[in-house]
Each structure stands twice: as structure tokens, then as C-alpha cells.
Design a protein around this motif. Structure first.
Motif, PDB file in Angstrom:
ATOM      1  N   LEU A  65      55.670  27.737  54.042  1.00  0.00           N
ATOM      2  CA  LEU A  65      56.293  28.935  53.480  1.00  0.00           C
ATOM      3  C   LEU A  65      56.099  28.999  51.965  1.00  0.00           C
ATOM      4  N   ILE A  66      56.235  27.879  51.293  1.00  0.00           N
ATOM      5  CA  ILE A  66      55.987  27.837  49.851  1.00  0.00           C
ATOM      6  C   ILE A  66      54.542  28.239  49.563  1.00  0.00           C
ATOM      7  N   ALA A  67      53.597  27.669  50.308  1.00  0.00           N
ATOM      8  CA  ALA A  67      52.183  28.022  50.119  1.00  0.00           C
ATOM      9  C   ALA A  67      51.948  29.504  50.397  1.00  0.00           C
ATOM     10  N   ALA A  68      52.587  30.025  51.432  1.00  0.00           N
ATOM     11  CA  ALA A  68      52.426  31.441  51.774  1.00  0.00           C
ATOM     12  C   ALA A  68      52.919  32.336  50.642  1.00  0.00           C
ATOM     13  N   GLU A  69      54.066  32.033  50.083  1.00  0.00           N
ATOM     14  CA  GLU A  69      54.620  32.847  49.007  1.00  0.00           C
ATOM     15  C   GLU A  69      53.769  32.769  47.749  1.00  0.00           C
ATOM     16  N   LEU A  70      53.335  31.561  47.381  1.00  0.00           N
ATOM     17  CA  LEU A  70      52.538  31.423  46.161  1.00  0.00           C
ATOM     18  C   LEU A  70      51.164  32.081  46.299  1.00  0.00           C
ATOM     19  N   THR A  71      50.540  31.960  47.468  1.00  0.00           N
ATOM     20  CA  THR A  71      49.234  32.610  47.642  1.00  0.00           C
ATOM     21  C   THR A  71      49.376  34.126  47.723  1.00  0.00           C
ATOM     22  N   ALA A  72      50.433  34.601  48.373  1.00  0.00           N
ATOM     23  CA  ALA A  72      50.657  36.054  48.426  1.00  0.00           C
ATOM     24  C   ALA A  72      50.879  36.613  47.025  1.00  0.00           C
ATOM     25  N   ASN A  73      51.616  35.889  46.193  1.00  0.00           N
ATOM     26  CA  ASN A  73      51.820  36.325  44.812  1.00  0.00           C
ATOM     27  C   ASN A  73      50.517  36.328  44.029  1.00  0.00           C
ATOM     28  N   ALA A  74      49.661  35.336  44.262  1.00  0.00           N
ATOM     29  CA  ALA A  74      48.372  35.302  43.563  1.00  0.00           C
ATOM     30  C   ALA A  74      47.530  36.515  43.935  1.00  0.00           C
ATOM     31  N   VAL A  75      47.580  36.904  45.199  1.00  0.00           N
ATOM     32  CA  VAL A  75      46.817  38.072  45.650  1.00  0.00           C
ATOM     33  C   VAL A  75      47.444  39.361  45.125  1.00  0.00           C
ATOM     34  N   ARG A  76      48.750  39.451  45.208  1.00  0.00           N
ATOM     35  CA  ARG A  76      49.421  40.700  44.827  1.00  0.00           C
ATOM     36  C   ARG A  76      49.529  40.896  43.316  1.00  0.00           C
ATOM     37  N   VAL A 103      48.899  26.977  42.992  1.00  0.00           N
ATOM     38  CA  VAL A 103      48.052  28.144  43.201  1.00  0.00           C
ATOM     39  C   VAL A 103      47.699  28.709  41.829  1.00  0.00           C
ATOM     40  N   SER A 104      46.397  28.807  41.558  1.00  0.00           N
ATOM     41  CA  SER A 104      45.916  29.316  40.275  1.00  0.00           C
ATOM     42  C   SER A 104      45.207  30.639  40.474  1.00  0.00           C
ATOM     43  N   ASP A 105      45.460  31.570  39.554  1.00  0.00           N
ATOM     44  CA  ASP A 105      44.718  32.826  39.543  1.00  0.00           C
ATOM     45  C   ASP A 105      44.217  33.058  38.131  1.00  0.00           C
ATOM     46  N   THR A 106      43.455  34.123  37.918  1.00  0.00           N
ATOM     47  CA  THR A 106      42.835  34.342  36.613  1.00  0.00           C
ATOM     48  C   THR A 106      43.506  35.437  35.800  1.00  0.00           C
ATOM     49  N   ARG A 107      44.647  35.898  36.223  1.00  0.00           N
ATOM     50  CA  ARG A 107      45.337  36.956  35.483  1.00  0.00           C
ATOM     51  C   ARG A 107      46.383  36.318  34.560  1.00  0.00           C
ATOM     52  N   ALA A 108      46.090  36.329  33.279  1.00  0.00           N
ATOM     53  CA  ALA A 108      46.946  35.644  32.310  1.00  0.00           C
ATOM     54  C   ALA A 108      48.122  36.489  31.842  1.00  0.00           C
ATOM     55  N   GLU A 109      47.989  37.818  31.878  1.00  0.00           N
ATOM     56  CA  GLU A 109      49.036  38.663  31.298  1.00  0.00           C
ATOM     57  C   GLU A 109      50.216  38.904  32.232  1.00  0.00           C
ATOM     58  N   ARG A 110      50.068  38.592  33.517  1.00  0.00           N
ATOM     59  CA  ARG A 110      51.184  38.770  34.456  1.00  0.00           C
ATOM     60  C   ARG A 110      51.695  37.401  34.851  1.00  0.00           C
ATOM     61  N   VAL A 111      52.804  37.008  34.272  1.00  0.00           N
ATOM     62  CA  VAL A 111      53.350  35.681  34.526  1.00  0.00           C
ATOM     63  C   VAL A 111      54.729  35.812  35.179  1.00  0.00           C
TER      64      VAL A 111
END
Length: 165
Positions: A65-76, A103-111
Motif C-alpha cells: 500500500l505504501i508503494a502504491a501510494e508513492l508511485t501513484a503520487n509520482a505519476v499524478r 520513489v523518485s520523479d523528475t518534477r522538482a517544483e511540486r513537493v
């Protein structure tokens, strides 16, 4: 650009050396799509089961569930067209059994807000993912990515019982 979904045959990666004693690590890039997030969640479940955190246990369900939430946030919230997100799962036995999901994404301005600064749950349709993570995880936070733009959101879940593996 080559899709990560095309390289499924290579998802059986060997355990990556880790600074943690007795750690098992799975790391992979996924397309920043709902399908990529779903695949990441499923592979976290498979790895946990292989490493001694079996399906159907509270620990397995919590980490998935933690992985699901963090990956969904990275996508959204962290999606940039043409850029993938990166997932890293580390399960350690010492000093106590712990699963860490990063989970790492490349969007720096949305934290995300810092732990302790999450808004109170309301009646909104969204915005509860990090509240779930905060409720399940022993610790969570985020930091800027050391290489390149973006951020890494991480959470640690302490696995009850005997050490995995």
C-alpha cells in the motif's frame, strides 16, 4: 525511447549490494503512467513474498500500500512527459526488520508537505495518500534527488516478527 514495460524479461534483477547488513534491494525505472505505477506495486508484492514477507500478512499489505501510494503520487504529481519514475525497495534484517520504499520523479517544483505538516483529512476526493503512508510508516519524508532534477519520497515500515530472508 524504449519502454520499461518492454523489458519485463529483465525484471528479475540480482540483489544489489547495499550499505545495510543483510539487505535485499530491488530497483527499477517505470513509465510515469498508471500502468507503470500498477506494475511497480505488483513487483513490490512479488519481491516481498520472495524475501520472506508473504502475501496475506499485514506487513506485506502495508508495504504494498505504501508503494502504491508513492508511485501513484509520482505519476499524478511528479509526471513530466517522457520521463520515468524510479522505485527502490530495500528490506533489511539488521538492526530490526524494515522495508524502505523510495520513489523518485523528475518534477522538482511540486513537493509534498513535510511529515507533521499534512493537512487534516477532509471530504475532498483526493489528497489522502500521504496520510495513509504517514499512518502506516514508522518514518517518511522526502529530499531533493542528488543527481538531476526532482525529488525522492521515501517511507520505512518496521516489519514485526522474525527477520525476512
Amino acid at each position: 525511447m524504449k519502454s520499461n514495460l518492454d523489458s519485463l524479461a529483465r525484471t528479475t534483477q540480482p540483489t544489489i549490494p547495499s550499505p545495510y547488513l543483510g539487505a535485499r534491494v530491488f530497483a527499477m525505472r517505470f513509465t510515469s503512467t498508471p500502468r507503470g505505477a500498477r506494475l511497480a506495486r505488483r513487483l513490490v508484492g512479488v519481491r516481498l513474498d520472495e524475501w520472506g514477507v508473504p502475501y496475506g500478512t499485514g506487513a506485506h499489505e502495508a508495504v504494498v500500500l505504501i508503494a502504491a501510494e508513492l508511485t501513484a503520487n509520482a505519476v499524478r504529481h511528479g509526471h513530466i512527459p517522457g520521463r520515468d519514475f524510479h522505485l527502490r525497495l530495500c528490506v533489511t534484517a539488521e538492526p530490526r526488520p524494515t522495508a524502505r520504499v523510495e520513489v523518485s520523479d523528475t518534477r522538482a517544483e511540486r513537493v509534498p508537505p513535510r511529515p507533521g505538516a499534512l493537512p487534516a483529512p477532509g471530504l475532498a476526493d483526493g489528497g489522502r495518500g500521504l496520510l495513509l503512508v504517514a499512518g502506516l510508516a514508522a518514518r517518511w519524508d522526502w529530499h531533493a534527488r542528488p543527481q538531476g532534477p526532482g525529488k525522492t519520497v521515501w517511507a520505512e515500515y518496521e516489519i514485526p516478527g522474525s527477520p525476512p530472508g
